[in-house]
Write a protein that holds these residues in place. Structure first.
Motif, mmCIF file in Angstrom:
data_model
loop_
_atom_site.group_PDB
_atom_site.id
_atom_site.type_symbol
_atom_site.label_atom_id
_atom_site.label_comp_id
_atom_site.label_asym_id
_atom_site.label_seq_id
_atom_site.Cartn_x
_atom_site.Cartn_y
_atom_site.Cartn_z
ATOM 1 N N SER A 1 0.798 -1.142 0.042
ATOM 2 C CA SER A 1 0.143 0.104 -0.087
ATOM 3 C C SER A 1 0.765 1.334 0.002
ATOM 4 O O SER A 1 0.521 2.260 0.477
ATOM 5 C CB SER A 1 -0.860 -0.074 1.211
ATOM 6 O OG SER A 1 -0.205 0.001 2.341
ATOM 7 N N ARG B 1 -1.589 -1.102 -3.799
ATOM 8 C CA ARG B 1 -3.381 -1.249 -3.931
ATOM 9 C C ARG B 1 -3.767 0.289 -3.748
ATOM 10 O O ARG B 1 -4.885 0.771 -3.758
ATOM 11 C CB ARG B 1 -3.678 -2.064 -3.034
ATOM 12 C CG ARG B 1 -3.556 -1.793 -1.661
ATOM 13 C CD ARG B 1 -3.975 -3.024 -0.457
ATOM 14 N NE ARG B 1 -3.659 -2.753 0.937
ATOM 15 C CZ ARG B 1 -4.176 -2.420 1.838
ATOM 16 N NH1 ARG B 1 -5.589 -1.798 1.568
ATOM 17 N NH2 ARG B 1 -4.029 -2.098 3.077
ATOM 18 N N PHE C 1 -1.274 -21.552 11.769
ATOM 19 C CA PHE C 1 -0.068 -21.775 12.189
ATOM 20 C C PHE C 1 0.732 -22.934 11.468
ATOM 21 O O PHE C 1 0.443 -23.062 10.089
ATOM 22 C CB PHE C 1 -0.077 -21.981 13.863
ATOM 23 C CG PHE C 1 1.470 -22.037 14.168
ATOM 24 C CD1 PHE C 1 2.406 -20.906 13.712
ATOM 25 C CD2 PHE C 1 2.259 -23.045 14.796
ATOM 26 C CE1 PHE C 1 3.617 -21.068 14.062
ATOM 27 C CE2 PHE C 1 3.506 -23.238 15.224
ATOM 28 C CZ PHE C 1 4.255 -21.921 14.823
ATOM 29 N N HIS D 1 4.106 -0.271 10.518
ATOM 30 C CA HIS D 1 5.418 -0.829 10.412
ATOM 31 C C HIS D 1 5.486 -1.644 9.184
ATOM 32 O O HIS D 1 4.848 -1.603 8.326
ATOM 33 C CB HIS D 1 5.357 -1.786 11.606
ATOM 34 C CG HIS D 1 4.370 -3.204 11.299
ATOM 35 N ND1 HIS D 1 3.086 -2.765 11.079
ATOM 36 C CD2 HIS D 1 4.354 -4.500 10.932
ATOM 37 C CE1 HIS D 1 2.287 -3.874 10.444
ATOM 38 N NE2 HIS D 1 3.222 -4.847 10.511
#
Ligand SMILES: NC(=O)c1ccc[n+]([C@@H]2O[C@H](COP(=O)([O-])OP(=O)(O)OC[C@H]3O[C@@H](n4cnc5c(N)ncnc54)[C@H](OP(=O)(O)O)[C@@H]3O)[C@@H](O)[C@H]2O)c1
Length: 449
Positions: A261, A280, A370, A413
């Motif tokens: 993004s 995007r 997981f 982040h």
């Protein structure tokens, strides 16, 4: 820091402390840990998810050292990492994790220890084994380790082929107590794996959960069983899961189409070796016209962009986790006979898609969660061999875990965010400097971006 904890840290820092010395170090009665509190589970009632602030709900405090049980280990945690599950816990969504602890507490006398009014969170760690319980032979005090987060009881046959299918399967530090965002952690010994010697504590702690998850989801026969030449559409390709999926696609001879993004995130994907990238945000996709209705023309526009990049090919595999917002598009753009493999629903867990595109084009949706013991071990081996690299961008001190979780919640982040637990600073714990030197540019790709 307690006197005993300071002695443990000094023994680790010395680098040449004999295993027998570690076994004789006294454990502190209490230790520093990041917690949420059961009596605060309603603190964000009425707020939108985005307005729930982990900095208010995450506490750093002293908690009692748990008793060590059979098959378990207590580990001195040098570093841990933020996972999105830490965000879920801190905003008490989709449910408070105290419901998990309560249920786990009912399994046995031993598991009752987990049902407490506070929850020590965190599903990753790198550190040093301090104590092992009865029945643990493979690991001993002084071993430098990382831990994966699969906690299973394995008393039922269902999990004997694939440990993720154990009816008592839990994610350590999310559905169990005594997690990794702390100075000490309690794990089952079969969660332990060797710490890659070429990495610092915080680098070694960062891949665990997401690397193992991406491995099952994309590579394992239990997931998409990716093969050479597959076109793989990867949502959030510079994020926690996506940064490993991108590396695995490239490593396995597949062709990643990375969705991100921002131009910065696109640049990171290029640095990993990806060539086909969609921003995007720049493209301005609006897959939903309003709260209730999706826009198939936007799915088409997205599909055309993918074809433009691939020379006309559709994705063999869509690596899904944003959920509600993207799932309709993901089902639409997958190739005829292709797979949409999903492990999450960050933007909402009720998905809708046009089933005609699924059945008429013989596509398959696969659920993944997981990784089993074996898959987690294989994923860690790739890190150890320097075939997949940590994607650590930044590390915080344990006291600043609330801010670290806030960053991930707000999507501020890149890659992984680390947390220094006992480690007093970054850069410590490297035991194989020559190997590190060889791999340094790849290890540092996400640093300070
Ligand atoms: N089942 C499991 O075992 C498992 C394991 C790990 C994680 N998870 C779950 O998987 C999800 C992602 O985890 P993560 O560690 O990869 O988180 P992350 O580091 O926040 O990365 C997710 C990325 O997804 C993209 N994204 C977020 N919202 C989006 C949206 N509405 N539409 C399109 N893209 C969006 C963002 O990238 P851009 O903004 O650059 O597009 C973001 O960087 C979380 O919900 C987490 O709980 C599940």
């Amino acid at each position: 820091m307690q006197h005993e904890t300071a002695e443990i840290l000094a023994a680790i820092q010395a680098g040449d402390t004999p295993a027998s010395d570690f076994a004789h170090l006294k454990l502190p009665d209490s230790y520093r840990a990041v917690t949420v509190h059961a009596d605060e589970a309603e603190m964000f009632a009425g707020l939108a998810s985005r307005d729930k602030d982990p900095r208010r709900s995450l506490h750093v405090e002293d908690v009692a050292t748990p008793e060590l049980g059979p098959g378990e280990a207590i580990v001195a945690v040098m570093a841990s990492a933020i996972n999105y599950n830490s965000v879920w816990t801190s905003i008490f969504e989709p449910v408070s994790t105290f419901s998990f602890l309560k249920r786990y507490g009912k399994v046995s006398e031993l598991t009752r220890r987990h049902d407490l009014p506070y929850h020590v969170i965190g599903s990753d760690l790198a550190g040093v084994v301090l104590r092992t319980g009865p029945g643990v032979n493979k690991w001993k005090a002084g071993d430098e380790v990382v831990a994966h987060c699969l906690s299973v009881e394995l008393e039922d046959a269902e999990g004997h082929d694939d440990t993720m299918l154990d009816p008592q399967q839990r994610i350590w530090g999310f559905e169990t107590n005594f997690g990794g965002l702390a100075h000490l952690a309690l794990v089952k010994a079969n969660q332990l794996m060797p710490k890659p010697a070429h990495l610092t504590w915080e680098e070694a702690a960062s891949p665990g959960l997401v690397n193992s998850t991406a491995y099952r989801q994309l590579v394992s026969k239990n997931g998409a069983a990716m093969k050479q030449g597959d076109v793989v559409l990867i949502w959030g390709a510079s994020g926690g899961l996506g940064s490993y999926a991108t590396q695995m696609a490239l490593n396995g001879g597949a062709i990643p189409v990375c969705v991100v993004s921002s131009p910065d995130k696109a640049e990171i994907c290029r640095a990993m070796g990806a060539e086909l990238i969609i921003d995007r945000a720049a493209e301005g996709y609006r897959f939903w016209k309003n709260e209730d209705e999706q826009d198939p023309r936007e799915w088409q526009r997205f599909g055309s962009k993918i074809r433009e990049l691939t020379g006309g090919e559709d994705p063999d595999i869509v690596f899904e986790h944003p959920g509600r917002e993207t799932f309709g598009a993901s089902v639409y753009v997958a190739k005829r006979g292709g797979q949409i493999v999903t492990c999450a629903s960050t933007s909402g867990f009720i998905h809708s898609y046009d089933n005609r595109y699924l059945w008429m084009n013989l596509k398959r949706i696969i659920g993944s969660h997981f990784a089993n013991y074996r898959e987690a071990w294989e994923a860690n081996r790739l890190i150890d061999k320097g075939m997949i690299h940590p994607t650590l961008s930044k590390s915080y001190a344990l006291e600043e875990t609330g801010q670290a979780a806030y960053d991930v919640h707000k999507n501020l982040h890149q890659g992984k965010v680390g947390v220094l637990c006992l480690a007093p600073e970054e850069g410590l714990g490297v035991r194989d400097a020559a190997k590190r030197e060889r791999l340094l540019p790849a290890i540092n790709r996400f640093r300070n971006v």
